[in-house]
Design a protein around this motif. Structure first.
Motif, PDB file in Angstrom:
ATOM      1  N   VAL A   7       0.865  -1.182   0.000  1.00  0.00           N
ATOM      2  CA  VAL A   7       0.000   0.000   0.000  1.00  0.00           C
ATOM      3  C   VAL A   7       0.893   1.221   0.000  1.00  0.00           C
ATOM      4  O   VAL A   7       1.828   1.296   0.796  1.00  0.00           O
ATOM      5  N   GLY A   8       0.641   2.150  -0.900  1.00  0.00           N
ATOM      6  CA  GLY A   8       1.494   3.350  -0.924  1.00  0.00           C
ATOM      7  C   GLY A   8       1.185   4.196  -2.140  1.00  0.00           C
ATOM      8  O   GLY A   8       0.319   3.855  -2.953  1.00  0.00           O
ATOM      9  N   THR A   9       1.923   5.271  -2.257  1.00  0.00           N
ATOM     10  CA  THR A   9       1.668   6.185  -3.369  1.00  0.00           C
ATOM     11  C   THR A   9       2.213   5.636  -4.683  1.00  0.00           C
ATOM     12  O   THR A   9       3.226   4.942  -4.725  1.00  0.00           O
ATOM     13  N   VAL A  10       1.489   5.954  -5.754  1.00  0.00           N
ATOM     14  CA  VAL A  10       1.993   5.817  -7.119  1.00  0.00           C
ATOM     15  C   VAL A  10       1.867   7.227  -7.674  1.00  0.00           C
ATOM     16  O   VAL A  10       0.783   7.815  -7.632  1.00  0.00           O
ATOM     17  N   ALA A  11       2.936   7.796  -8.138  1.00  0.00           N
ATOM     18  CA  ALA A  11       2.968   9.257  -8.272  1.00  0.00           C
ATOM     19  C   ALA A  11       3.805   9.727  -9.446  1.00  0.00           C
ATOM     20  O   ALA A  11       4.496   8.943 -10.104  1.00  0.00           O
ATOM     21  N   PHE A  12       3.693  11.020  -9.690  1.00  0.00           N
ATOM     22  CA  PHE A  12       4.645  11.702 -10.556  1.00  0.00           C
ATOM     23  C   PHE A  12       5.654  12.441  -9.678  1.00  0.00           C
ATOM     24  O   PHE A  12       5.274  13.104  -8.707  1.00  0.00           O
ATOM     25  N   ASP A  13       6.920  12.350 -10.044  1.00  0.00           N
ATOM     26  CA  ASP A  13       7.969  13.138  -9.382  1.00  0.00           C
ATOM     27  C   ASP A  13       8.652  14.024 -10.422  1.00  0.00           C
ATOM     28  O   ASP A  13       8.848  13.591 -11.567  1.00  0.00           O
ATOM     29  N   ALA A  14       9.013  15.218 -10.009  1.00  0.00           N
ATOM     30  CA  ALA A  14       9.942  16.029 -10.817  1.00  0.00           C
ATOM     31  C   ALA A  14      11.134  16.320  -9.911  1.00  0.00           C
ATOM     32  O   ALA A  14      10.977  16.874  -8.814  1.00  0.00           O
TER      33      ALA A  14
END
Lengths: 308, 308
Positions: A7-14
């Motif tokens: 369980v956790g974030t799935v994200a965009f990073d810059a």
């Protein structure tokens, strides 16, 4: 092999480092944990949420690594969680430039049917009430529950954090967070206090200075591999956690001596993670590279002294 | 066993830590190095200088540890080198309150006859021209020359330091000093640059984060033992160096695999040193305590993973 739920974030990073910067690339704790654990060929699934802007090819890439993405809710009208940060010259500290929670703001996790019987549960760094909700949805307590958290939740949701920590087996936090959580400067004392809050095992991540694994009787230390160049530290802690629980899930052995190996595998994978931007290195790692680096870890740490 | 010559300060320290403070007590690099090396029963001698205020009982104590003090010049009209410092709450940083060089200001080292054939030479942290002078007095080059230095000499006597470093085998410095010396942030790159300056072996001391040993092909890491309480870090680096060279002198084996053991012994003794003020703990250490702690080091670091 034990089934692993993440369980956790799935994200965009810059990300900006002294070596360059990226546009929005794939990131998120669950992404790094999943990719890292996938090196053991375990059956794993992610519970998370993304927006309509999330590229299908990223989901395909996770599926290609044997990660079940049916638990990743897609809110087509929303936007994916976005984090942007800039690392300082020493790469040990960073400034967060942007945190857009977007679809994560009202995330209600839902464990898919086929992972209700998971034996290994990794609660990535998220609001403790989301972590607790996942624990509640699983009818039979998993063999091992690992939780990662950070200072933000200690500052803002202490009571919820204390409650969820009572229900887990292993906590992974960094050294400063261990000190904040326990009020103790000595990490040995900090681990003792944190044991008293619930977790039987405490993993203290010290970044370039390695990681400590404590239970109430023992302590084990894994160094970080000394590298010529650290390119981007983003995701190293999650990659460590993914290697740790992935190895335990693949071996289904939660003895302390096996946890030592799990910590070494976590450090091993983290040393790859930091070599390129984002998930680039972890998405494409060979068993031969892993074994070669394991050999380096042995040479780095193993010695022979007869005890008299 | 190889005869060991130690050059360095023998001094008075006044120390303040969060746990208390001392009046003038016995200190100095050569003192810590000698006491540490004495645990291996090697024949060692110190080259240093003290003033007329130096208590005879301190010399007796050193002699009781099988340390030859005939090379410690006593300038009866002068005063012993005095350092006073105060540690901050985290014990990782300190302020120097007083540095009275006294008899050290015009110290001319003289190697005693019976140590001109020393096989192992430890050049403790001192003016590089004093270190060079000792090298010049020894007619046959020792089997191994280890040098310790610090940022003060890099700032103020760079050219002399560069000259003496060309003539040694092992340099021991801390991480910040390695970075300053090499202009490289990565410790791997720093060690490479320092190799090019002369030393075949580079030991980088990271305090509570352990120590790295490099030669041109290999790297080994010894953690610091995680302790419940660090009482006084004074002398830990010198104690480490004394354990390192003391073990090598006692075994007369300067292979890399034996240097690994030497680094572990150095870390082992340093973990005792910090448990009490000054030399108190090191002056009274039993073989049983050393062996028990060695067992702890093994449990802390050793793991079993089959390579495929």
């Amino acid at each position: 092999m034990g089934k692993l739920l993440i369980v956790g974030t799935v994200a965009f990073d810059a990300i900006e480092t002294p070596f360059g910067k990226t546009d929005k690339i794939l990131g998120g704790a669950a992404t790094y944990i999943g990719l890292s654990a996938s090196n053991f060929g375990v059956t794993s699934g992610i519970v998370s949420v993304v927006g309509g802007d999330f590229p299908l090819e990223y989901l395909d890439m996770l599926n290609d690594h044997n990660i079940d993405t049916s638990g990743i809710e897609i809110k087509r009208e929303g936007k994916t969680f976005f984090w942007s940060g800039k690392y300082h010259n020493d790469l040990n500290t960073r400034d967060t430039l942007i945190t857009d929670l977007n679809v994560l703001a009202d995330f209600k996790p839902k464990v898919p049917e086929n992972f209700l019987d998971c034996e290994f549960l990794m609660l990535g760094n998220l609001h403790p009430s989301v972590q607790m909700e996942v624990i509640k949805q699983i009818p039979v307590r998993p063999k091992l529950v690992v939780l990662d958290t950070m200072n933000f939740w200690m500052d803002n949701t202490w009571d919820e954090l204390v409650e969820v920590i009572k229900k887990i087996d292993v906590i992974t936090i960094n050294d400063e967070e261990a000190r904040q959580m326990s009020g103790e400067y000595s990490l040995v004392k900090a681990a003792q206090k944190i044991h008293e809050m619930g977790p039987k095992y405490v993993v203290i991540k010290k970044g370039e200075h390695g990681a400590l694994l404590f239970n109430e009787e023992n302590v084990f230390f894994a160094p970080a591999l000394p590298l010529e160049e650290v390119f981007d530290p983003t995701g190293a802690g999650d990659t460590f956690a993914g290697g740790f629980i992935g190895y335990l899930a693949s071996s289904r052995d939660i003895s302390f001596s096996n946890m030592k190996r799990a910590v070494i595998y976590g450090s091993n994978f983290a040393s790859f993670c930091v070599e390129k931007f984002g998930t680039e290195r972890m998405a494409d790692l060979s068993q031969k590279e892993i074994q070669n680096r394991l050999k380096q870890f042995k040479e780095l740490t193993q010695f022979e002294i007869e005890l008299s």
